[in-house]
Design a protein around this motif. Structure first.
Motif: not given
Ligand SMILES: [Mg+2]
Ligand SMILES: Nc1ncnc2c1ncn2[C@@H]1O[C@H](COP(=O)(O)OP(=O)(O)OP(=O)(O)O)[C@@H](O)[C@H]1O
Lengths: 300, 237
Positions: B42-44, B84-86, B160-163
């Motif tokens: 997903k992040s990729t 991004p994630e984090g 949005l990555d895992e908000p």
């Molecule tokens: Mg990810």
């Protein structure tokens, strides 16, 4: 008391030069975590360029302050171009490589530039003309401070303030700080990271060139090797103050300058460099991140 | 014409293939969610769209123009922003400076100031904290700041990555409500990556399921919520 003041100003002068060079080390380290070992050579190239331009202008009958200003402008631009090019040739291709690779490349660049100047010029010391006009308002204090010392301290102060304002208040300065903290995130926000890194090298090199011209004027002679020891001292200053920190570089430079000045003045002049490195070891034992360094790693 | 289209995109990390031919399309104004297990890619996918992990094969079209070989800053300029994630808040920049970084490519200072006020109205706590270094904010506040920072670019497409990761339920509901609000008020198109499939499928219009670098299912959210496989694997039912 007079002797103390003399040593104080001598240390301030030395420390200012260290600070000017240390700023370049610390800025580059802050952005790409590289010790740019070729930085001292940029300082030396700045001094050489100024010498050559000044000689040519003098041959054409120019004199005084205008020679100094023209020679300085050309030298600063030339050194900045060198800094930019060194990064493009020696570091940028290695950006994804293990950390040791750019470090070795930096040492290689340093050796190359020294030998390039050695072959293109000479191994002898060349006299550097004193281009500063007389500063009569300093005459009453001439026992402690001469015109070159005054100009060195003043220029360093101005350059530091200008650099700090640039980094704190401008859009590009903010992008530099952001890139230093998280390069990938800066890219995600539209920062052209390559341009930011180039700017860092250009600014750092320009400051080193200013340092080179000033010290050459002060000491009165230069050769191809002056960048080596100055570079190591300035690197020491940057680590002392906390590498990556701009105020740290200036503080580290001054602390180092004063240490050398007082230690040689009151103790022994034979061990000038020994004092500098003892101080480094001491501070690194007591404060491993340097005087103003952040003790926690700031990389995410 | 879709706003964003991925056609058979393959991305590698060295010799590891993370995306194995992904195709998806997002229409302007939609909220799309991408769900999948850890390591599904997903992040990729988001980093590939943004040019940070450029694809080795396949095409990415944004407003009909190919962007798969564009530089990341060029892609931001075209109107794609990512949270991004984090969160990745700049820890030593203040809240205001973090927001200013979001508007890095913009020159319209009055509009920038207006957008900042709009975001402060969505997240009043950020206004209170505006002189504080980003690193001193709580996780929830950092997520609000990360979303606000991305919106400062006025993107057409927000990734949005895992908000909701690591946030208390109350805060993640607030974040999701505001994602919806941004989509409605600003017509911002949204691609939402989530582990919390339940919440994501409730605010999105359509969804894709990613497994091991491949899209295995797609459909509107009602269909996906009713799908037995999705229920078992992602909704814990
Ligand atoms: Mg990810
Ligand atoms: N920088 C990298 N180098 C090498 N492999 C990577 C890198 N980033 C991700 N991968 C690999 O690519 C695959 C997909 O990772 P990705 O981060 O896209 O997964 P994800 O779906 O976002 O997972 P999560 O839900 O845990 O965030 C994983 O197998 C991961 O190990």
């Amino acid at each position: 008391m007079d002797y103390f003041l003399e040593l104080l100003i001598g240390g301030l002068t030395r420390g200012s030069i260290y600070a000017l060079i240390a700023l370049g080390y610390t800025m580059v380290y802050g952005i790409i975590e590289l010790i740019n070992f070729a930085h001292g050579e940029i300082y030396m190239l700045g001094a050489f360029t100024a010498l050559i331009v000044a000689s040519v202008l003098t041959l054409h009958g120019m004199t005084g302050l205008s020679v100094l200003i023209l020679a300085s402008v050309v030298a600063v631009l030339y050194a900045a171009a060198y800094g930019f090019t060194v990064e493009k040739i020696a570091y940028k291709p290695l950006r994804q490589a293990p950390r040791l690779s750019p470090l070795i490349s930096a040492i290689g660049m340093s050796i190359f530039l020294q030998n390039y100047v050695l072959l293109a010029q000479t191994s002898d010391f060349l006299p550097f003309p004193n281009l500063l006009p007389a500063l009569p308002f300093l005459d009453p204090y001439s026992r402690f401070i001469g015109p070159t010392e005054f100009v060195i301290v003043l220029t360093t102060a101005l350059a530091t303030v200008a650099l700090s304002c640039f980094i704190k208040f401008t859009r590009l300065g903010r992008a530099m700080r952001a890139t230093a903290q998280d390069r990938g995130m800066a890219m995600l926000l539209g920062v052209n990271v390559n341009a930011v890194i180039s700017t860092t090298f250009i600014v750092g090199s320009a400051l080193a060139a200013i340092g080179g011209i000033l010290i050459a004027t002060h000491v009165g002679r230069i050769n191809f090797a002056i960048g080596f020891i100055a570079g190591i001292k300035a690197f020491t200053a940057a680590v002392l103050g906390g590498i990556g920190s701009i105020p740290g570089a200036v503080l580290g430079g001054l602390v180092l300058g004063w240490t050398e000045s007082f230690a040689t003045g009151y103790l022994s002049s034979d061990y000038e460099d020994v004092f500098a490195f003892c101080l480094l070891v001491l501070i690194l034992i007591l404060r491993p991140a340097g005087i103003l360094g952040r003790s926690t790693v700031q990389k995410v | 014409m879709p706003l964003l289209e991925l056609d058979n995109v393959a991305t590698f990390y060295g010799s590891i293939q993370a995306l194995k031919g992904i195709s998806l399309s997002i229409a302007a104004g939609e909220i799309i969610t991408l769900i999948g297990a850890n390591g599904a890619g997903k992040s990729t996918t988001l980093m590939t769209i943004c040019g940070i992990a450029p694809p080795r094969a396949g095409r990415i079209l944004f407003r009909g123009a190919a962007i798969e070989a564009a530089e990341p800053h060029e892609i931001v300029r075209r109107g794609i922003s990512q949270v991004p994630e984090g969160r990745r808040i700049f820890p030593h920049l203040t809240v205001t400076e973090n927001l200013a970084m979001g508007a890095f490519l913009r020159k319209d200072s009055t509009e920038i100031a207006r957008d900042r006020e709009y975001l402060f109205s969505l997240f009043p706590i950020l206004k209170e904290r505006r002189h504080q270094p980003g690193g001193t904010l709580s996780g929830g506040e950092q997520q609000m700041l990360a979303i606000s920072r991305a919106l400062m670019a006025r993107p057409a497409l927000l990734l949005l990555d895992e908000p909701s990761l690591g946030l208390a339920p109350l805060v993640s509901r607030l974040i999701f409500r505001i994602i919806r609000q941004i989509n409605e008020e600003r017509r911002t198109t949204i691609l939402l990556v989530e582990q919390n499939a339940n919440l994501a499928l409730r605010i999105a219009h359509r969804g894709y399921v990613l497994e091991n670098g491949r899209i295995t299912l797609e459909g509107n959210c009602a269909e996906l919520l009713g799908n037995e496989e999705v229920k078992r694997a992602y909704l814990g039912m």
